[in-house]
Design a protein around this motif. Structure first.
Motif, short mmCIF file in Angstrom:
data_model
loop_
_atom_site.label_atom_id
_atom_site.label_comp_id
_atom_site.label_asym_id
_atom_site.label_seq_id
_atom_site.Cartn_x
_atom_site.Cartn_y
_atom_site.Cartn_z
N LEU A 1 49.18 42.86 46.86
CA LEU A 1 47.78 42.32 47.60
C LEU A 1 46.22 43.10 46.57
CD1 LEU A 1 48.38 43.79 51.39
CD2 LEU A 1 48.14 41.52 50.28
N MET A 2 46.35 43.30 45.97
CA MET A 2 45.84 43.78 45.42
C MET A 2 45.57 43.22 43.69
SD MET A 2 43.56 46.49 45.94
CE MET A 2 44.08 48.23 47.23
N THR A 3 46.76 42.75 42.98
CA THR A 3 46.57 41.88 41.81
C THR A 3 46.59 40.29 42.43
OG1 THR A 3 48.37 42.85 41.59
CG2 THR A 3 47.88 40.90 40.49
N VAL A 4 46.93 39.94 43.12
CA VAL A 4 47.11 38.35 44.31
C VAL A 4 45.21 38.68 44.39
CG1 VAL A 4 46.92 37.12 46.65
CG2 VAL A 4 48.29 38.09 45.15
N HIS B 1 45.95 47.92 55.03
CA HIS B 1 45.87 47.47 53.09
C HIS B 1 44.03 47.09 53.49
CE1 HIS B 1 49.69 48.78 52.03
NE2 HIS B 1 50.52 48.36 53.36
N GLY B 2 43.81 46.32 54.40
CA GLY B 2 42.24 45.92 54.68
C GLY B 2 41.37 46.95 53.75
N ARG B 3 40.73 48.06 54.04
CA ARG B 3 39.65 48.44 53.57
C ARG B 3 40.22 48.84 51.44
NH1 ARG B 3 36.53 51.12 57.39
NH2 ARG B 3 36.85 50.96 59.64
N PRO B 4 40.80 48.82 51.41
CA PRO B 4 41.19 49.36 50.02
C PRO B 4 40.78 47.97 49.35
CG PRO B 4 43.39 50.94 51.06
CD PRO B 4 42.05 49.61 52.76
N LEU B 5 41.21 46.66 49.69
CA LEU B 5 42.03 45.65 49.23
C LEU B 5 40.13 45.26 49.27
CD1 LEU B 5 42.65 42.74 47.82
CD2 LEU B 5 43.11 42.27 50.48
N PHE B 6 39.19 45.56 50.69
CA PHE B 6 37.73 44.98 50.64
C PHE B 6 36.70 45.59 49.66
CE2 PHE B 6 33.92 45.08 52.46
CZ PHE B 6 33.27 44.29 52.62
N ALA B 7 37.48 46.92 50.03
CA ALA B 7 36.47 47.64 48.70
C ALA B 7 36.22 47.43 47.27
CB ALA B 7 36.79 49.46 48.50
N LEU B 8 37.94 46.96 46.56
CA LEU B 8 38.17 46.51 45.28
C LEU B 8 37.01 44.71 45.44
CD1 LEU B 8 39.64 46.42 43.29
CD2 LEU B 8 41.30 44.79 43.76
N LEU B 9 37.29 44.46 46.46
CA LEU B 9 36.94 42.77 45.92
C LEU B 9 35.20 42.79 46.49
CD1 LEU B 9 39.63 40.46 48.26
CD2 LEU B 9 39.22 40.42 44.88
N LEU B 10 34.64 43.83 46.66
CA LEU B 10 33.39 43.84 46.85
C LEU B 10 32.82 44.37 45.45
CD1 LEU B 10 31.07 43.69 49.03
CD2 LEU B 10 31.45 46.60 49.56
N ARG B 11 34.06 45.28 45.01
CA ARG B 11 33.11 45.87 43.85
C ARG B 11 32.79 45.02 42.93
NH1 ARG B 11 36.13 49.77 44.81
NH2 ARG B 11 38.00 49.60 43.07
N LEU B 12 34.56 43.73 42.47
CA LEU B 12 34.40 42.67 40.77
C LEU B 12 33.80 41.39 42.34
CD1 LEU B 12 38.40 42.14 41.83
CD2 LEU B 12 37.18 43.14 40.18
N CYS B 13 32.84 40.95 43.27
CA CYS B 13 31.97 40.53 43.64
C CYS B 13 30.60 41.07 43.68
CB CYS B 13 32.35 40.09 45.09
SG CYS B 13 33.47 38.93 45.76
N ASP B 14 30.22 41.95 42.89
CA ASP B 14 28.69 42.67 42.91
C ASP B 14 28.41 42.84 43.83
OD1 ASP B 14 29.40 42.14 39.63
OD2 ASP B 14 28.69 40.22 39.98
N GLY B 15 28.87 43.70 44.66
CA GLY B 15 28.29 43.39 46.19
C GLY B 15 27.70 42.96 46.75
N ASP B 16 28.47 41.56 47.18
CA ASP B 16 28.34 40.15 47.88
C ASP B 16 29.52 40.44 48.92
OD1 ASP B 16 28.33 37.95 49.41
OD2 ASP B 16 28.57 36.51 47.47
#
Length: 181
Positions: free
Chosen positions: A73-76, A24-39
């Motif tokens: 995981l995505m919700t957290v 689940h690491g890659r999809p989680l990272f992709a979501l969080l990357l969008r939420l962090c404005d690419g940071d």
């Protein structure tokens, strides 16, 4: 992820976390990357924090109510990203060293008082007409039209008197010439 072993203190075993990261690491990272404005750094930190929460709450990973732990995981992760953004917005922005090097140095009180005295003495050397225009336009903040009305002269005369008054001040105050432009 399937049910695995739980350590005696109630946390998830290391091999389960590795499997969780792999699956689940890659999809989680992709979501969080969008939420962090690419940071990327912030997104990686949030992925790590999400996995720490999974390690701390093995009961959530083994619940029979759902087939996959990905929604949990995505919700957290999403909630952690929202909390991090709110925390950053609540604090004043951080300032790096480069910004401080370029910051304008503000004169201390004694320098401002000395400069004010110098300007007062220089203004006294002007003709009364020039002095009136400077006082109205520059010290009292009147517009050219307001100064013209108050003095009973045309707006063009106010502009020319202001120009010549500043030119005279530049001659009298050579150290302040940059401030008088």
């Amino acid at each position: 992820m399937t049910a695995g072993t739980t350590l005696t203190n109630g946390t998830t075993a290391d091999h389960e976390l590795v499997a969780l990261q792999r699956e689940h690491g890659r999809p989680l990272f992709a979501l969080l990357l969008r939420l962090c404005d690419g940071d990327r750094q912030r997104a990686e930190d949030l992925v790590q924090e999400t996995l720490v929460r999974a390690w701390q709450h093995p009961e959530a990973l083994r619940a029979d109510a759902f087939d996959s732990v990905r929604p949990w995981l995505m919700t957290v992760g999403r909630r952690l990203a929202i909390d991090a953004r709110r925390a950053r917005q609540a604090r004043p922005p951080e300032v790096g060293d480069a910004v401080l090097e370029n910051a304008r140095v503000i004169a201390d009180h004694a320098e401002r008082a000395t400069a004010a005295l110098d300007v007062r003495e220089a203004v006294k050397t002007l003709t009364p007409e020039h002095r009136e225009v400077l006082v109205l336009v520059y010290f009292q903040g009147a517009s050219v039209a307001e100064a013209a009305e108050a003095l009973g002269i045309p707006a063009g005369t106010v502009k020319s008197r202001a120009y010549y008054a500043l030119r005279a001040l530049r001659r009298v105050l050579p150290g302040y010439a940059a401030d008088l432009r």
